[in-house]
Design an enzyme around this catalytic site. Sequence first.
Site: not given
Ligand code: 10E
Ligand code: SF4
Length: 323
Positions: A141, A209, A238-239
């Site tokens: 991202e 977000c 990441s999240n």
């Molecule tokens: O590594 P991230 O948390 O950014 O991505 P993820 O695919 O685990 O979760 C969805 C989050 C996105 C696409 C970034 N906003």
């Molecule tokens: Fe979009 Fe989900 Fe990433 Fe939040 S965590 S920006 S809702 S894809």
Amino acid sequence: MIDPHHPEWQAVAASRTVLLAAPRSFCAGVERAIDIVEQLLHLRTTPVYVRKQIVHNTHVVADLETRGAVFVDELDEVPDGATVVFSAHGVSPAVREEAARRDMEVVDATCPLVAKVHAEARRFAGRGDTVVLIGHAGHEEVEGTLGEAPSRTVLVQNAAEVAHLDLPDPRRVSYLTQTTLAVDETVDVIEALQARFPHARGPGSDDICYATTNRQNALAAITDESDLVLVVGSANSSNSVRLVERADRGGTPAHLIEDAGELRAEWFTGVRTIGITAGASAPPGLVDDVLAALALLGPITVSERETARETIQFTLPPSVKPA
Ligand code: 10E
Ligand code: SF4
């Protein structure tokens, strides 16, 4: 994998309480991205390429791969004219330009909330500011957002790095953030930035977000009561990693697991209450599997703690909308 007949697992057998954080698991952007690939697999007779992991989850990617999606790292692995999906994390304009030059059919699964940050980057750089992007180096991202105005954007990963910023005009500074950062840590970085650059302008609040914020708040609400926290998610999510760190900072041991197969007996000694959540890219069924596995160790009482209700949904691009 829990084996209830093995002595190491028998040693930690007990009745337990499970606190389930809500919201957890899929967010609207992830649902949309997966739907896009599924629709394309249904609609196209030619191969469907996906640039990068559609979302950062091993199970999601493996499942779509089994159903025919072809995951690639870069566009040089995609034939000219083929159908390619851009992942939910977004891409830089350079990637879009290459796809256009090579006549590809692009279906963009970038989450609309990531696209919003890209639009801010263009707007802030366009008014002549240096854009300070708060985020993690190397994350897809961040690479995509940096690509909007590479010569005008600098990356800052934490409050300490703010001290080393050397910007061309300290009065013309804007900031943006990655969407999946830790809310509490980001506040510190923004404060450090505003202390050094009082003219720095941001996107309003920040770009973290709703889904990231909700999952962190939901976990915070059960961390104190839990002896152990389990976060279902992949290591490059990441999240999901931010959720593990959040529990750790709250003083509760926490582990990131891909699935129930990664549970380890030594985590459960003396543990009576287990907090469980899942990152935004982790399928809800994986949490069900973890609950089923834990029940092999003794009766579990499951209590869901909902701190927010999510109703947000994103529409699909017209090219993949079901008729
Ligand atoms: O590594 P991230 O948390 O950014 O991505 P993820 O695919 O685990 O979760 C969805 C989050 C996105 C696409 C970034 N906003
Ligand atoms: Fe979009 Fe989900 Fe990433 Fe939040 S965590 S920006 S809702 S894809």
